[in-house]
Scaffold this motif. Structure first.
Motif, PDB file in Angstrom:
ATOM      1  N   TRP A   1     -15.783  11.660   0.071  1.00  0.00           N
ATOM      2  CA  TRP A   1     -16.179  12.912   0.400  1.00  0.00           C
ATOM      3  C   TRP A   1     -16.057  13.433   1.942  1.00  0.00           C
ATOM      4  CZ3 TRP A   1     -17.359  17.306  -2.202  1.00  0.00           C
ATOM      5  CH2 TRP A   1     -18.027  18.661  -1.245  1.00  0.00           C
ATOM      6  N   TYR A   2     -16.112  12.359   2.787  1.00  0.00           N
ATOM      7  CA  TYR A   2     -15.869  12.624   4.365  1.00  0.00           C
ATOM      8  C   TYR A   2     -14.796  12.471   4.618  1.00  0.00           C
ATOM      9  CZ  TYR A   2     -20.536  13.891   5.241  1.00  0.00           C
ATOM     10  OH  TYR A   2     -22.045  14.458   5.316  1.00  0.00           O
TER      11      TYR A   2
ATOM     12  N   ARG B   1     -11.521  12.009   2.436  1.00  0.00           N
ATOM     13  CA  ARG B   1     -10.555  12.679   1.801  1.00  0.00           C
ATOM     14  C   ARG B   1     -10.879  13.432   0.452  1.00  0.00           C
ATOM     15  NH1 ARG B   1      -4.285  10.475   1.862  1.00  0.00           N
ATOM     16  NH2 ARG B   1      -3.260  12.513   1.112  1.00  0.00           N
ATOM     17  N   ARG B   2     -11.323  14.530   0.560  1.00  0.00           N
ATOM     18  CA  ARG B   2     -11.881  15.097  -0.842  1.00  0.00           C
ATOM     19  C   ARG B   2     -10.993  15.351  -1.701  1.00  0.00           C
ATOM     20  NH1 ARG B   2     -16.191  19.503   2.071  1.00  0.00           N
ATOM     21  NH2 ARG B   2     -17.184  18.253   3.520  1.00  0.00           N
ATOM     22  N   SER B   3      -9.808  15.399  -1.187  1.00  0.00           N
ATOM     23  CA  SER B   3      -8.629  15.853  -2.344  1.00  0.00           C
ATOM     24  C   SER B   3      -8.558  14.593  -3.504  1.00  0.00           C
ATOM     25  CB  SER B   3      -7.211  16.184  -1.520  1.00  0.00           C
ATOM     26  OG  SER B   3      -6.869  14.861  -0.864  1.00  0.00           O
TER      27      SER B   3
ATOM     28  N   GLY C   1     -11.036  12.913  -4.568  1.00  0.00           N
ATOM     29  CA  GLY C   1     -12.427  13.152  -5.361  1.00  0.00           C
ATOM     30  C   GLY C   1     -12.191  13.105  -6.843  1.00  0.00           C
TER      31      GLY C   1
END
Length: 505
Positions: free
Chosen positions: A204-205, A207-209, A211
């Protein structure tokens, strides 16, 4: 600004190492060697204890017998027993051979932590964290035990490092490797999956892409791991003794770190390190805090549905603590200057020496023969081995709920030429998938014409080695045999019983 001062700054918030950063193997070398020294080279007078005898027993079973055992008990250790089975086929079952995989695993864990720390917070933090991890007393303790906890620590770190690689370069192969690590963790010790929420925070912190790829990977791993979790839950009675009373909560940090002083020193430094990191790399602080704190909190919260509130089950949280503690030494709250550079040259080795000094009493204790207060099976079996005669029998007893000496003596007497026949065991544990087997119902028929019998009694009264035998066995032995001699050892005694001579009529 001088070049030296510029190099001292924490690297920019990127996973790419600086041009002068050593290759990963050079970063990992010092921590790995330190862990090897602590786990293998430093002398240890500690003999195998009960759980390690269980490992030796399981590893020597045939594959059929091992699968039969796991259907009934210890399924949570399935992967460990499988690998140890292959290992002892090659290297044997000596103490060194049984413990060597744990020593190697802790060395891998320390080296991997250094590489992970470099990737998250820079090379100095990573290397210091790896070396601090190696000298924590609990780390060298579990490096010297033939159990799975060192492996769990190594695999958690390898999986976490694999996740950072997948996040940085989200190719399918990297996600497959990460998922495979999670499945392996499940079959090694499923409690370690409590690290997954920390992994989610990292994604999440960082590289949210990525996820979606993370969730798909975790989902597939969960499906593959579900059979293990389901069947292991059916065996949870074997850990029903684990509680969560106030004494266990108070002693948890000491048990986790292996030393009261080291526990508080690293946790206090870790709190300061979280503040220091927040100033420079705030994105990794939530990940490290969740990694360090969530597993014990969840383990406490799920009681009594699951009995997993045990510090060694959370040994894999130690790397998060030492990373935070290392950051307290390396990562400054303010922009570094020449004076801070000189400070670091002394602060890093000083931090290691402080942890060594604080933990030295515990390090000595863990290398003592009476570390865990276990019965001294090694010395007792050595005594019996010198007195054995052809045709001797043996019987074991212990208070209700405690392990007797059956597995330890089977291991310790393996080179005695011939193991004495166990009179009160009708069917072996290997044949029925257990550690104890099926007891013989008729004492007279079980003993037969045996003239000499050894009794191995754990925690029995000094004047009554037959105290914990079932009533029928005790009555028969008292009527047919007399105690010819007793030898006491730590928490057990060995008695030689001789049959009464027949009285001519």
């Amino acid at each position: 600004m001088s070049t030296a001062v510029a190099d001292a700054r924490p690297a920019a918030a990127t996973d790419e190492p600086a041009r002068r950063t050593p290759d990963w193997w050079r970063v990992a070398a010092a921590p790995a060697v330190a862990a090897l020294i602590a786990g293998a080279i430093l002398p240890s007078g500690r003999k195998l204890w009960t759980d390690e005898y269980v490992t030796a027993y399981a590893a020597q079973l045939s594959w059929t017998e091992l699968f039969r055992l796991l259907r009934n008990i210890d399924l949570v250790h399935a992967l460990y027993y499988f690998v140890m089975h292959l290992w002892v086929d090659v290297f044997g079952v000596s103490e060194i051979a049984l413990r060597a995989p744990s020593v190697i695993a802790m060395a891998v864990a320390a080296g991997t932590l250094a590489v992970l720390g470099r990737r998250l917070a820079g090379t100095p933090t990573g290397v210091l964290a790896g070396v601090l991890f190696a000298v924590v007393p609990a780390v060298s303790r579990y490096a010297q035990e033939a159990r799975s906890y060192a492996w769990v620590s190594a695999l958690v770190l390898l999986s976490t490092l694999g996740l950072t690689s997948a996040v940085r370069d989200p190719r399918r192969r990297r996600w497959v490797l990460y998922g495979a690590g999670l499945v392996a963790l499940t079959y090694l010790h499923f409690v370690a999956l409590l690290v997954v929420p920390a992994h989610a925070v990292l994604v999440w912190y960082r590289r949210r892409s990525t996820g979606r790829a993370f969730l798909v990977t975790v989902g597939i791993a969960a499906v593959l791991a579900a059979p293990m979790a389901w069947f292991a839950k059916r065996q949870d009675d074997q850990v029903s003794w684990i509680g969560r009373d106030e004494a266990k909560v108070a002693g948890y940090p000491t048990e986790l770190f292996g030393s009261h002083a080291v526990a508080w020193a690293i946790m206090i430094a870790g709190a300061y390190g979280a503040v220091a990191l927040w100033q420079n790399r705030s994105k990794i602080v939530p990940f490290l805090l969740v990694w360090a704190l969530l597993p014990p909190l969840v383990s406490y919260a799920v009681y009594p549905a699951m009995h997993i509130f045990l510090a060694k089950y959370a040994l894999y949280t130690l790397p998060a603590w030492v990373l935070l503690a290392a950051a307290a030494i390396v990562v400054p709250l303010d922009r570094p200057g020449p004076r801070l550079l000189r400070y670091r040259r002394f602060a890093l080795p000083a931090a290691v020496l402080v942890v060594l000094a604080l933990g030295w009493p515990a390090q000595v204790q863990y290398r003592d023969g009476d570390t865990l207060g276990e019965p001294d099976y090694h010395a007792a079996a050595a005594y019996v081995r010198t007195q054995l005669r052809a045709g001797d029998a043996i019987a074991y007893s212990a208070p209700a709920g405690r392990a007797n000496g059956r597995l330890p003596f089977a291991y310790e007497l393996r080179a005695a030429g011939s193991h004495p026949h166990e009179v009160f065991q009708k069917t072996s544990g290997a044949a029925v998938g257990s550690y104890g087997g099926i007891a013989c119902a008729d004492p007279a028929k079980c003993v037969g014409s045996t003239e000499r019998m050894w009794v191995v009694a754990v925690d029995a009264p000094a004047d009554d080695p037959l105290h914990d035998f079932p009533e029928a066995q005790r009555t028969y032995l008292t009527g047919e045999f007399s105690v010819a001699g007793t030898q006491r050892f730590r928490r057990l005694q060995v008695a030689l019983l001789l049959r009464h001579p027949e009285v001519e009529g």
